[in-house]
Design an enzyme around this catalytic site. Structure first.
Site, PDB file in Angstrom:
ATOM      1  N   CYS A 134       0.761  -1.420   0.051  1.00  0.00           N
ATOM      2  CA  CYS A 134      -0.064  -0.048  -0.218  1.00  0.00           C
ATOM      3  C   CYS A 134       0.989   1.141  -0.245  1.00  0.00           C
ATOM      4  CB  CYS A 134      -0.932   0.055   1.323  1.00  0.00           C
ATOM      5  SG  CYS A 134      -0.161   0.016   2.611  1.00  0.00           S
ATOM      6  N   GLN A 135       2.176   1.193   0.185  1.00  0.00           N
ATOM      7  CA  GLN A 135       3.049   2.454   0.510  1.00  0.00           C
ATOM      8  C   GLN A 135       2.670   3.742  -0.564  1.00  0.00           C
ATOM      9  OE1 GLN A 135       3.833  -0.960   0.881  1.00  0.00           O
ATOM     10  NE2 GLN A 135       5.424  -1.034   2.444  1.00  0.00           N
TER      11      GLN A 135
END
Length: 380
Positions: free
Chosen positions: A74-75
């Protein structure tokens, strides 16, 4: 028995949620430490491959899975990140994941179901273009798909809203009661509706509105999961707790005072955050006393580790949340084997998917669709 692949598997929380009624054919994660946790809990049967998903070949994937799940990183999509989106190094692994779906389809082994999970920022990343790219990938791979936002706090006392996009192969029939004619609450949020409405017509043509019932009211609170004598963390001394309280804004200090007056034991979750006040960056400690923990995050720094604040009348105590407590907030049983290192354990849980959310989706989406597909094969 239905079967599945679990990509970006971490410690196998999807496997825990699906339960013993499902067979894991293949699992993959890039992180060797997470791989050790996976094997500690699920054995060394050979289904786990540790390595970059971009290096995987379709030939390495065994059998014909009913479900292919991917909780891709998700970064690059998170509001807390740099928002590189699906073009980023980490979140861009979604394309490799969908490439494997396409490769399986070419061999006549396309999964009946494909599910991906990520942060809600995916809906608005790059002006909605990243969400559109995900939906287009599903449509072009031969799947009808629907998006849901499910907050884990419906199941466990942790605020953790996440986006789930679930695709069903076009030849698999969904029972009429599984679909709604339009968005329904609580899982089709306004953000989902806006993102869906902005999709190009050709992509939106394959959009479904999954009709998933809400769960029973959650009984457990954050305080129920907290230990008096946790393993691996110590209670702060009085000076450390006072320093934490001194970091609070007047509004958050007022929350602590209200908790003192409550006449009962109150447990709050605290995060340190950087705020801009009078043009300057100031570190603040922000607390919530709504019986729900803040969203667990991966511990890249001290500020990302959640602190517990226990208020019992005039007595106020604080400490880091324990690894076991984070596991409970993800719905993992106490028998789940965690890494011995605190940061490794916190990273494992903070980077995972809430187990009871997976179970809910399995019960109301995956298993009915897999059952319908099996019935269709028997009829043929």
């Amino acid at each position: 028995m239905p079967s599945f692949y679990e990509f970006f598997a971490g410690g196998g929380m999807v496997r825990a949620g699906l339960g013993e009624g499902w067979t894991c054919l293949f699992a993959n994660d890039f992180d060797a430490r997470k791989g050790l946790a996976y094997q500690a809990n699920w054995g060394t049967g050979g289904e786990l491959t540790v390595g970059d998903v971009r290096a995987l070949e379709v030939a390495a994937l065994p059998g014909e899975p009913d479900l292919m799940w991917g909780s891709f990183p998700c970064q690059d999509l998170s509001l807390a990140g740099v928002r590189a989106g699906l073009g980023g190094e980490r979140s861009g692994t979604f394309h490799a994941f969908m490439g494997l779906v396409g490769g399986l389809a070419e061999q006549g082994r396309a999964p009946r179901l494909v599910a991906v999970e990520n942060v809600c920022g995916t809906l608005t990343s790059h002006g909605g273009r990243d969400f559109e790219a995900i939906c287009r990938s599903f449509a072009e791979a031969g799947y009808r798909y629907g998006a849901l936002v499910i907050n884990a706090e419906l199941f466990v006392p942790q605020s953790r809203p996440r986006l789930f996009v679930i695709g069903v192969r076009e030849d698999v029939e969904a029972a009429p009661e599984m679909l709604a004619p339009g968005p329904v609450e609580p899982f089709h949020t306004r953000a989902v509706q806006r993102a869906a409405a902005a999709l190009p017509e050709d992509v939106r043509a394959k959009l479904l509105w999954w009709n998933v019932p809400p769960p029973e009211r959650r009984a457990a609170t954050f305080a129920d999961l907290i230990e008096e004598s946790p393993v691996g963390v110590d209670w702060h001394n009085q000076a450390e707790t006072e320093r934490l309280l001194d970091l609070m804004s007047p509004v958050n200090s007022a929350k602590v005072e209200a908790a003192r007056r409550a006449g009962r034991r109150m447990v709050g979750g605290v995060y340190r955050r950087t705020r801009i006040e009078a043009g300057e960056r100031v570190q603040r400690a922000e607390v919530r006393f709504d019986d729900v923990a803040g969203c667990l995050r991966t511990p890249s720094g001290g500020s990302s580790r959640q602190i517990i604040l226990v208020v019992d009348g005039p007595r106020v105590r604080s400490r880091l949340i324990s690894a076991r407590e984070t596991a409970r907030l993800m719905g993992l049983a106490d028998g789940y084997v965690l890494p011995r290192n605190y940061n490794d354990a916190y990273h494992l849980t903070g980077d995972g998917v809430a187990v009871p959310v997976v179970r809910h989706l399995a019960r109301y989406v995956f298993e009915p669709l897999v059952g319908a597909a099996a019935a269709g094969r028997r009829a043929a």
